[in-house]
Design an enzyme around this catalytic site. Structure first.
Site, short mmCIF file in Angstrom:
data_model
loop_
_atom_site.label_atom_id
_atom_site.label_comp_id
_atom_site.label_asym_id
_atom_site.label_seq_id
_atom_site.Cartn_x
_atom_site.Cartn_y
_atom_site.Cartn_z
N ASP A 171 -39.12 62.12 -29.91
CA ASP A 171 -39.95 61.18 -29.59
C ASP A 171 -40.94 61.41 -28.43
O ASP A 171 -40.59 61.97 -27.51
CB ASP A 171 -39.22 59.91 -28.69
CG ASP A 171 -39.80 58.51 -28.42
OD1 ASP A 171 -41.03 58.32 -28.69
OD2 ASP A 171 -38.70 57.38 -28.20
N GLY A 198 -46.94 56.41 -34.82
CA GLY A 198 -48.35 56.40 -35.68
C GLY A 198 -49.39 56.82 -35.50
O GLY A 198 -50.35 56.92 -35.92
N ASP A 224 -43.02 49.95 -30.77
CA ASP A 224 -41.72 49.43 -30.93
C ASP A 224 -41.54 48.14 -31.56
O ASP A 224 -42.28 47.39 -30.96
CB ASP A 224 -41.01 49.76 -29.57
CG ASP A 224 -40.74 50.96 -29.05
OD1 ASP A 224 -41.25 51.92 -29.72
OD2 ASP A 224 -40.00 51.14 -28.20
C1 GLA Z 1 -39.48 54.50 -27.57
C2 GLA Z 1 -39.05 54.66 -28.73
C3 GLA Z 1 -37.96 53.59 -29.20
C4 GLA Z 1 -36.72 54.13 -28.32
C5 GLA Z 1 -37.02 54.40 -26.88
C6 GLA Z 1 -35.92 55.07 -25.96
O1 GLA Z 1 -39.68 53.42 -27.10
O2 GLA Z 1 -39.96 54.05 -29.58
O3 GLA Z 1 -37.48 53.51 -30.51
O4 GLA Z 1 -36.18 55.39 -28.65
O5 GLA Z 1 -38.18 54.86 -27.01
O6 GLA Z 1 -36.43 55.27 -24.87
#
Ligand code: GLA
Length: 498
Positions: free
Chosen positions: A262, A301, A322
Site C-alpha cells: 500500500d 489506481g 477506499d
Molecule cells: C488504505 C487501503 C485500505 C487499508 C488501509 C489500512 O487506506 O486502501 O484498503 O489497507 O490503508 O491502513
C-alpha cells in the site's frame, strides 16, 4: 533579567517563548507500539517553519500565525495532484508543547502534549535511488481472481491472531472454502518496529506469525499480509522502505502467501510517476524470496497502474480509493470500471477494492448487486465482514456458486457495460464456454423495468438457455427483447447460452 525578557517578548512580536526544537507526542497503543507524532519546528520571531510527521503524512509548515500566546500552524503536503493540509495549535507551557488539532472539522479538537525529542529523531528518511525499470517475471499465480477474506473493512486496527484464526475456522467450516475462498489476509496494524538487524517485528496482537501461518495452512487455507513501499503504512505503522528484500524473506520464512502493498507513506518521498520502480522493487524481492506470493498493488489506481501492474509482477491492483459500506460508495466504484476492462486477464486483475457484503451499511438486495457486479468485473472476491457472526442470507450471497463461477471463469475476460438509461445499466461478460453473464442493474430509488435487447448482445433472439443466478432457475424466454422488473438498487443476474 526583566529587561532581557521584555526585549525577547518585543523581538518575537508578543510571543515570549521559543518553541524551536524537535517535539514528540507519544501515544502508546494497546498493541504495544507507540504512535508518535513529531513536530520539528524553528521559530524566528513570529514565524515558525519546520515539519510535522503524523501517521503516513509528512507536512511542511507553510503558514504560522501567532495566536493566544502560541501559534496556529498549517502543514501542507503535495501528494501527487492533491494538496493536503493539517492545522495544529501549539503553545509552550514550561518545557512541554501543548498541541491541539482537529482530525476532521466536525470533530472536537484532540488535545495532546509534546515533549522534547533528540534532534533528528523521527525525521523522514532520505530518498533512496530507484532501480531502472525492467519486467518482473510472472509468478504463475492468480490465474483466476483471488478469493478470500481481509480484516480491514470490518476490524481495521482490531485485527489480531485470535481473530484471524477464527476467520480461518469460519471459512474452513461454513462452506466458503468449498466455494473457493482461500486467502485469509491480515491488513494494516500487525507491525511493530525493527530489531537491531533491521528485521520487521510483529506487535503484541500477533505473537507468532509463523505459528499463525501454520495454523491457517493446516485448514487448507493461505495467509496474506500487508505492508507499504514507504517508511510508514497508512495507519502509521512500520513500512518496508529500504527493507524490501529483507521483508520479502521474512514473509517467506513465516509462510506468507499474499502481500498487499500500500503506497501510503511513500507519497512523502516519491512522485506518483515513480511508483512503478518502487513496486518493481518489491516484485523482484518477492520472486527472489523463493516463495510463491500473490502480489497485490494498492495505490488507489494512480498513474494508470493497469498499464504497468503486470510488469512489476502485480497479480492485482486497486483501481480506486477506499470502498465504504454504502450503496453510494460501492456503486460509484463498481459502475465506473468499464473503461479499463481490457487490462484484466489471467494472472493480473483490476481490483475495485474488497467486499463490504455483510457489514450492515447496505441491504441484502444491494449486497447482491455488489456480488454480481464484482463477479462481472472479474474482481478479486475478498470478503470484508465478520465471518463468525453473519446471517444465513449474507453467507448465501457470499457463497452463491453460480455467481462465483462467473467471477472465476477461466477465460478471465472482464465484463463491460452494454447499455444504460437514466437509472438502469446492463453489463455483460464473455465466458470460456461461449456463454455470457448478464447483469441488469437498477441504480434508481424505485423499482424499474430494464429492457434487454438481445441484438445488443449479438443474439438474434432470446438464447435457448437462460438461467437466473440468484433464483437458481432456468427461464424460458423468446422474442427480441426481455423486459424485467428489477427492484431499486437490485440486480437480475443471468447466464445465457444459445
Ligand atoms: C488504505 C487501503 C485500505 C487499508 C488501509 C489500512 O487506506 O486502501 O484498503 O489497507 O490503508 O491502513
Amino acid at each position: 533579567m526583566k529587561v532581557f525578557s521584555l526585549l525577547l517578548l518585543l523581538a518575537s512580536g508578543g510571543v515570549a517563548a521559543d518553541l524551536t526544537g524537535n517535539w514528540v507526542i507519544n501515544n502508546p497503543l494497546p498493541d504495544g507500539t507507540d504512535r508518535r507524532t513529531y513536530l520539528d519546528l524553528k521559530q524566528e520571531g513570529d514565524r515558525v517553519t519546520g515539519h510535522i510527521r503524523v501517521t503516513q503524512f509528512y507536512y511542511t509548515v507553510t503558514e504560522s500565525k501567532p495566536e493566544s500566546g502560541g501559534f496556529t500552524l498549517t502543514g501542507t503536503l503535495q501528494d501527487g495532484k492533491i494538496q493536503r493540509h493539517a492545522t495544529y495549535q501549539v503553545k509552550l507551557a514550561g518545557d512541554e508543547l501543548h498541541v491541539s488539532t482537529r482530525r476532521r472539522p466536525d470533530l472536537p479538537p484532540t488535545e495532546m502534549v509534546a515533549h522534547r525529542a533528540p534532534p533528528g529523531e523521527g525525521a523522514m528518511p532520505a530518498r533512496l535511488p530507484l532501480p531502472a525499470l525492467h519486467k518482473v517475471a510472472y509468478n504463475g499465480l492468480a490465474k483466476t481472481p483471488p478469493m478470500g477474506w481481509n480484516s480491514w473493512n470490518k476490524f481495521a486496527s482490531r485485527v489480531d491472531d485470535a481473530g484471524v484464526r477464527a476467520s480461518a475456522d469460519a471459512i474452513a467450516s461454513n462452506g466458503m472454502k468449498d466455494a473457493g475462498y482461500l486467502y485469509v489476509n491480515i491488513d494494516d496494524t500487525w507491525e511493530a518496529g525493527r530489531d537491531a538487524q533491521g528485521n520487521i517485528q510483529t506487535n503484541k496482537k500477533f505473537p507468532d506469525m509463523k505459528a499463525l501461518a501454520d495454523y491457517v495452512h493446516s485448514k487448507g487455507l493461505k495467509l496474506g499480509i500487508y505492508s507499504s513501499p514507504g517508511p510508514n503504512t497508512c495507519a502509521g505503522y512500520e513500512g518496508s522502505y529500504g527493507h524490501e528484500e529483507q521483508d520479502a524473506k521474512t514473509y517467506a520464512k513465516w509462510g506468507i502467501d499474499y502481500l498487499k502493498y500500500d503506497w501510503c507513506g511513500a507519497r512523502n518521498i516519491y512522485q506518483p510517476e515513480e511508483m512503478q520502480a518502487l513496486y518493481q522493487k518489491m516484485g523482484d524481492a518477492l520472486i527472489a524470496s523463493g516463495r510463491k506470493i500473490v502480489y497485490s498493488l494498492c495505490q488507489y489506481g494512480l498513474d494508470d497502474v493497469w498499464k504497468w501492474g503486470p510488469d512489476v509482477g502485480g497479480n492485482l491492483w486497486r483501481t480506486t480509493g477506499d470502498i465504504h459500506d454504502s450503496w453510494a460508495s460501492m456503486s460509484k466504484i463498481g459502475f465506473n470500471q468499464s473503461d479499463i476492462a481490457q487490462f484484466a486477464g489471467p494472472g493480473h486483475w483490476n481490483d475495485p477494492d474488497m467486499l463490504e457484503i455483510g457489514n450492515s451499511g447496505m441491504t441484502d438486495t444491494e449486497y447482491k448487486s455488489h456480488m454480481s457486479l464484482w463477479s462481472i468485473l472479474a474482481a478479486p472476491l475478498l470478503a470484508g465482514n465478520d465471518l463468525q457472526h453473519m446471517s444465513p442470507e449474507i453467507l448465501a450471497i457470499l457463497t452463491n456458486r453460480e455467481v462465483i463461477a462467473i467471477d472465476q471463469d477461466s477465460l478471465g475476460k472482464q465484463g463491460t457495460r452494454v447499455s444504460q438509461s437514466s437509472d438502469t445499466q446492463i453489463w455483460s461478460r464473455d465466458l470460456a464456454d461461449g456463454s455470457k453473464a448478464i447483469g441488469l442493474f437498477n441504480l434508481g430509488s424505485d423499482s424499474a423495468q430494464v429492457s434487454l435487447k438481445w441484438a445488443d448482445l449479438a443474439y438474434k433472439t432470446a438464447p435457448l438457455h437462460v438461467r437466473d443466478l440468484w433464483l437458481h432457475k432456468d427461464l424460458k424466454l423468446d422474442g427480441p427483447e426481455y423486459n424485467a422488473t428489477v427492484p431499486s438498487h437490485g440486480v437480475l443476474m443471468l447466464r445465457v447460452h444459445e
